[in-house]
Design a protein around this motif. Structure first.
Motif, mmCIF file in Angstrom:
data_model
loop_
_atom_site.group_PDB
_atom_site.id
_atom_site.type_symbol
_atom_site.label_atom_id
_atom_site.label_comp_id
_atom_site.label_asym_id
_atom_site.label_seq_id
_atom_site.Cartn_x
_atom_site.Cartn_y
_atom_site.Cartn_z
ATOM 1 N N PRO A 1 10.189 -3.879 -7.514
ATOM 2 C CA PRO A 1 9.508 -2.617 -7.864
ATOM 3 C C PRO A 1 8.026 -2.791 -8.181
ATOM 4 N N GLU A 2 7.634 -3.886 -8.865
ATOM 5 C CA GLU A 2 6.237 -4.054 -9.266
ATOM 6 C C GLU A 2 5.306 -4.363 -8.108
ATOM 7 N N MET A 3 5.846 -4.533 -6.900
ATOM 8 C CA MET A 3 5.000 -4.751 -5.730
ATOM 9 C C MET A 3 4.472 -3.439 -5.161
ATOM 10 N N ARG B 1 0.816 -1.212 0.000
ATOM 11 C CA ARG B 1 0.000 0.000 0.000
ATOM 12 C C ARG B 1 0.849 1.261 0.000
ATOM 13 N N ASN B 2 2.088 1.171 0.522
ATOM 14 C CA ASN B 2 2.918 2.361 0.700
ATOM 15 C C ASN B 2 3.882 2.549 -0.462
ATOM 16 N N HIS B 3 4.476 3.727 -0.507
ATOM 17 C CA HIS B 3 5.604 4.008 -1.393
ATOM 18 C C HIS B 3 6.833 3.324 -0.790
ATOM 19 N N PRO B 4 7.800 2.879 -1.618
ATOM 20 C CA PRO B 4 8.986 2.217 -1.054
ATOM 21 C C PRO B 4 9.691 3.021 0.038
ATOM 22 N N LEU B 5 9.724 4.336 -0.108
ATOM 23 C CA LEU B 5 10.419 5.156 0.893
ATOM 24 C C LEU B 5 9.596 5.337 2.161
ATOM 25 N N LEU C 1 18.350 1.288 -4.116
ATOM 26 C CA LEU C 1 18.157 0.909 -5.510
ATOM 27 C C LEU C 1 16.687 1.068 -5.889
ATOM 28 N N ASN C 2 15.784 0.525 -5.091
ATOM 29 C CA ASN C 2 14.358 0.620 -5.363
ATOM 30 C C ASN C 2 13.763 1.717 -4.483
ATOM 31 N N ASP C 3 13.835 2.943 -4.972
ATOM 32 C CA ASP C 3 13.320 4.086 -4.207
ATOM 33 C C ASP C 3 12.032 4.631 -4.802
ATOM 34 N N GLY C 4 11.392 3.851 -5.670
ATOM 35 C CA GLY C 4 10.156 4.285 -6.308
ATOM 36 C C GLY C 4 10.352 4.848 -7.688
ATOM 37 N N SER C 5 11.590 5.078 -8.095
ATOM 38 C CA SER C 5 11.884 5.623 -9.417
ATOM 39 C C SER C 5 12.420 4.527 -10.332
ATOM 40 N N GLY D 1 10.532 -1.434 2.500
ATOM 41 C CA GLY D 1 10.368 -0.761 1.224
ATOM 42 C C GLY D 1 11.277 -1.249 0.125
ATOM 43 N N GLY D 2 12.559 -0.903 0.230
ATOM 44 C CA GLY D 2 13.476 -1.162 -0.866
ATOM 45 C C GLY D 2 13.870 -2.601 -1.054
ATOM 46 N N ARG D 3 13.453 -3.512 -0.175
ATOM 47 C CA ARG D 3 13.862 -4.916 -0.357
ATOM 48 C C ARG D 3 12.832 -5.719 -1.119
ATOM 49 N N TYR D 4 11.722 -5.103 -1.543
ATOM 50 C CA TYR D 4 10.730 -5.784 -2.358
ATOM 51 C C TYR D 4 10.846 -5.318 -3.805
#
Length: 731
Positions: free
Chosen positions: A566-568, A551-555, A631-635, A561-564
């Motif tokens: 990107p498409e999650m 439900r949340n943004h990775p940050l 690495l996966n910060d939502g961008s 956050g960043g360990r899942y």
């Protein structure tokens, strides 16, 4: 449908096997997934004519159930075949028939007709079917909301009986509570509260443990084997469940069997929705059952030994194998603890350049900076001494005590809040009075990383396709996505009874040394977030990915956050392409998870909070400041542009310099932003199967034996040990 053949766990599985094979040959026009049944407004489920008919027959005829129960008791390895005469009707039953049988115990029939029992072949002796009891008469039902009247009661059917059995809401995705409900004891709660003293809390905890144990294992198949089952240890407790260790003790008090028992409580809104259910089981149990049918435990999936469901309490209990070495984070603590300490020290120094300036001005550090190894060690020792003088001074000042200068010329405290920074650093007690070593710590041997990599690929391949070998493609399988691949869900087991050589012991743990010939193996566990699609690809409403995204943004997702992949997350670019539906999660979602796990291992960062470590890139600015960026910060990102910074090898992340380019490149192939650009598990297997057998991988500097951390509590509860030799219960 299972393809591995008997033996099966349940009699109904034998019936399903026989009926489906016969229907596929003789009722070729029947559908498997074309009937739409409305469960609740705007919600529907596919069940199909074949499955509807099989479920109806099983619930309708006690004779069929008794036949398969008797046949299974006679020989679990033999498929008995359908009873004679063949019970499959010429026309399939409808969803309305199935609902009526669930509610009334019989098919809807014209007035005055009575269904005839199905005769059974004389060669199999079964108990006589028990007739359905007639419920007591009750008052007529009130009209539903909106003023619509009920359908007229059929002539010859007692109005009170029909009213008492009517179920106005259809939950066909759930099992019949009358046939599956098995009462479970109250959940074990080890939170003692802060209002009691230490002795009172300990006594209360022992009482709760005793009540929990006295309620029993709740596994009749095991509790009748002349073993006394005892709750020996608590592995862990979360917000929705508890995991405990149970041991089966024989008459000589020798531990003969062990089970890891997980108790799960489900919130009511989740329990009632169809997304939570598959195969008339909670989805986690359905997945475990499917994997066990395919013997996935032979391919590094945590072995499942059954379950119990308590419908009234919205609870279930899962029985799994015990892995003596715990999760891989704990197992590799020998390495990760030292690398965490190194990282924490450098992070602190980078955030306080004023300390270095003061020490230089005072003459403790040469103005020219660090010129050789000896001066580097002197520099770090001086910074460390001053930091702890300042830290101690702050504690004294907060307590209102006088402070004497520890060194000539009192040094001012840093401008930022030192105490809070230290509070957020792990393993503080390990390095508070030592200089940072000039030599880098030991690293996990690369041969073991390739073994873990290869076994993870096998485990996830079983989830994705239900098979390991491409030749075995006759598998009726729905792709399973794990979704929660992190090192805390990877357990370690000794290989062939190897125990290694003890080299150290501290804080209730032993450190044991293993050569490559006795390497432990791993298993993939914890399927509470795993799923396979409920709706087909042609449905307008798709449960994947809608119901399985974060439900949340990775940050904003804290430590997850960043360990899942990107498409999650909703911000993933693939969910917003023009004229396309949101991009489904697939097996390549799990490929990303495998990549982040292997990245953690190559960075030597698992352990304690290492399993929630989000992959990051590391660069050094022109001012010498270290910069860590998720690495996966939502961008969206291009993995090829970041591959050098993912494994920079710069201080304090020198561990990655010790590993081969092949290992690091293979990890990077897993972690692209878009799914279709990542390697598949088949692609990965071509590499891992070649490198997993190499004791000295080419290009690697990380060789030698493996050191594993083992809990002494698990040694006490090992197979063959005497139960109760220690009077103190370990929790």
């Amino acid at each position: 449908m299972p393809r591995s053949g008997p033996p099966f766990r349940e009699p109904i599985t034998y019936f399903r096997w026989d009926a489906k094979e016969w229907i596929r040959l003789h009722r070729t026009g029947w559908s498997i997934g074309k009937n739409i049944i409305f469960i609740q407004p705007h919600m529907l489920i596919w069940i199909g004519e074949m499955n509807t008919t099989i479920d109806t027959l099983w619930l309708l005829h006690a004779a069929i159930r008794n036949y398969y129960i008797a046949s299974r008791t006679a020989d679990q390895r033999r498929q008995p075949g359908l009873p004679a005469p063949n019970p499959i009707p010429a026309r399939p039953y409808t969803p309305a028939d199935l609902i009526h049988v669930q509610n009334h115990g019989q098919l809807p029939q014209p007035a005055g007709t009575v269904p005839a029992p199905i005769p059974i072949a004389a060669s199999v002796s079964v108990p006589a079917p028990v007739p359905f009891p007639a419920p007591a008469a009750g008052p007529a039902p009130a009209p539903p909301l909106g003023g619509a009247a009920h359908e007229p009661v059929a002539q010859g059917v007692d109005a009170g009986t029909q009213a008492a059995q009517v179920n106005t809401t259809n939950f066909l995705y759930q099992p019949n509570p009358r046939t599956v409900n098995q009462e479970l004891p109250p959940m074990l709660n080890i939170d003692d509260g802060e209002e009691k003293g230490e002795k009172e809390r300990a006594a209360a905890k022992r009482r709760r443990m005793r009540r929990f144990e006295d309620a029993g294992l709740c596994d009749p198949g095991r509790e009748g084997r002349n073993l006394e089952w005892r709750c020996a240890n608590i592995f862990g407790q979360g917000t929705t469940g508890t995991v405990t260790l149970w041991v089966g003790v024989d008459e000589s008090r020798t531990i003969a069997e062990r089970l890891a028992v997980r108790d799960v409580a489900v919130e009511s809104q989740k329990w009632i929705g169809p997304i939570f259910w598959r195969d008339k089981l909670p989805m986690e149990l359905a997945i475990l059952t499917r994997l066990e049918r395919r013997k996935a435990h032979e391919h590094h999936v945590h072995r499942y030994h059954g379950h119990r469901i308590d419908v009234k309490k919205r609870r279930f209990r899962v029985f799994n194998e015990v892995c003596d070495m715990g999760d891989i984070c704990q197992s590799l603590d020998w390495y990760s603890r030292q690398w965490r300490r190194r990282r924490n020290m450098f992070r602190w120094q980078n955030s306080h350049p004023e300390i270095r300036n003061i020490l230089r001005a005072r003459g403790d550090i040469p103005a020219s900076g660090i010129v050789n190894v000896d001066q580097q060690e002197q520099d770090l020792k001086a910074v460390n001494d001053w930091a702890w003088y300042a830290f101690g001074k702050k504690q004294f000042l907060e307590a209102g005590k006088p402070v004497r200068a520890a060194v000539p010329g009192e040094l001012p405290l840093p401008t930022n809040v030192l105490f809070e920074e230290y509070e957020n650093m792990s393993e503080l007690e390990d390095w508070y009075d030592d200089p940072l070593p000039v030599d880098i710590p030991e690293v996990i041997p690369e041969w073991f990383l390739w073994i873990v990599f290869d076994q993870l690929v096998d485990a996830f391949t079983m989830l994705g396709s239900g098979r390991i070998n491409e030749e075995n493609d006759d598998v009726d399988w729905n792709e399973i996505v794990h979704r929660d691949g992190h090192l805390g869900n990877v357990f370690v087991k000794p290989a062939n009874g190897a125990v290694g050589k003890e080299i150290n012991k501290e804080n209730g743990h032993q450190y044991r040394q293993f050569g490559a010939h006795e390497a432990p193996s791993i298993v993939l566990a914890d399927f509470d977030l795993a799923f396979f699609d409920l709706q087909s690809g042609n449905d307008e409403y798709a449960d994947n990915p809608t119901h399985y995204m974060m439900r949340n943004h990775p940050l904003d997702a804290k430590d997850a956050g960043g360990r899942y992949a990107p498409e999650m997350f909703w911000c993933y670019e693939g969910h917003y392409l023009d004229e396309r539906p949101s991009e489904k999660m697939t097996a390549r979602t799990d490929v990303w998870q495998v990549g982040q796990m292997m990245w953690n291992l190559a960075m030597n960062s698992p352990g304690k909070d290492g399993f929630v470590q989000e992959p990051f890139t590391y660069t050094v600015s022109d001012e010498g400041e270290g910069i860590e960026k998720l690495l996966n910060d939502g961008s969206e990102y291009d993995i090829q542009k970041h591959k050098d910074d993912l494994f920079s090898g710069k201080t304090p992340f020198e561990a990655s310099n010790m590993y081969s380019r092949t290992l690091k490149d293979t990890i990077i192939r897993c972690m692209d932003y878009r799914q279709h650009k990542r390697a598949s598990f088949a692609d990965l297997k071509l590499v891992t199967k070649e490198w997993a057998g190499k004791e000295l991988p080419p290009g690697s500097k990380a060789n030698g034996d493996l050191i594993i951390c083992v809990s002494e509590a698990m040694e006490e509860f090992g197979l063959g040990q005497t139960y109760g030799r220690s009077k103190k219960r370990r929790t």
